[in-house]
Scaffold this active site. Sequence first.
Site, short mmCIF file in Angstrom:
data_model
loop_
_atom_site.label_atom_id
_atom_site.label_comp_id
_atom_site.label_asym_id
_atom_site.label_seq_id
_atom_site.Cartn_x
_atom_site.Cartn_y
_atom_site.Cartn_z
N HIS A 137 -3.63 -4.82 0.06
CA HIS A 137 -3.07 -5.38 1.35
C HIS A 137 -3.26 -6.97 1.47
O HIS A 137 -4.24 -7.33 1.73
CB HIS A 137 -4.10 -4.82 2.61
CG HIS A 137 -3.72 -3.36 2.84
ND1 HIS A 137 -2.87 -3.05 3.81
CD2 HIS A 137 -4.60 -2.40 2.22
CE1 HIS A 137 -2.86 -1.52 3.42
NE2 HIS A 137 -3.92 -1.20 2.73
N GLU A 185 -2.05 -8.84 3.74
CA GLU A 185 -2.48 -9.00 5.10
C GLU A 185 -3.84 -9.07 5.40
O GLU A 185 -4.43 -9.33 6.63
CB GLU A 185 -1.30 -8.33 5.86
CG GLU A 185 -2.13 -6.87 6.54
CD GLU A 185 -1.84 -5.94 5.26
OE1 GLU A 185 -2.33 -4.64 5.58
OE2 GLU A 185 -1.09 -6.21 4.39
N CYS A 196 0.94 -1.13 -0.12
CA CYS A 196 0.05 0.08 -0.14
C CYS A 196 0.87 1.26 0.09
O CYS A 196 1.55 1.47 -0.83
CB CYS A 196 -1.06 0.00 1.08
SG CYS A 196 -2.48 1.44 0.82
#
Length: 201
Positions: free
Chosen positions: A183, A185, A79
């Site tokens: 993202h 994650e 990001c």
Amino acid sequence: MVAIIDYNVGNLASVYNACSLCDAKAVIVKDPQMVKNFDRVILPGVGAFGDAMEHLNSSGMKEAVLEFAKSGKPIMGICLGMQLLFDSSEEFGITQGLGLISGKVVKFDKSKMKEDLKIPHMGWNKIFNKPNPLFEGLSDPYLYFVHSFHAVTTDEFTIGTTIYGYEFASAVNKENIYGFQPHPEKSHSNGLRILKNFMEV
């Protein structure tokens, strides 16, 4: 051993937790002198480009990351972390980035969009990807995005694109440097697969 660089931005804990789910030993690192001791570096990031670069510069972390990049060991920007890899950003004026990949970061241009879409771009979207080790094992790579700015770079460094009003570079790679606008994650199994692949390059 993965260094998650702490440069006073958000999202450190979720990146750390995702690395743990990938059975990777990760450490959140504030001391620039420690960075060279790791096998891989992740630049996470949620926040403003200018503030991030100011902290990287003032803390000495910018030079540590640039030296790590020269070593040939893998770096991933996520990001805002991906955006910092480029030459500059137009967010709140022109700010110089790390210059590890040629290109710049610009705000979504609503005049180019075929429909009236909200900014920031938020939610699940698809990456149309080129063959790359970080995409191994992904058949339908939908990932989670939250951003108002995106990178403009060349096809040479673009390994994935996404469409939000128009097509933009959402994943990049230059030698040992990788960047993802979404993202991993926060992207469940697809994101964990990308992170696992990063641990193996």
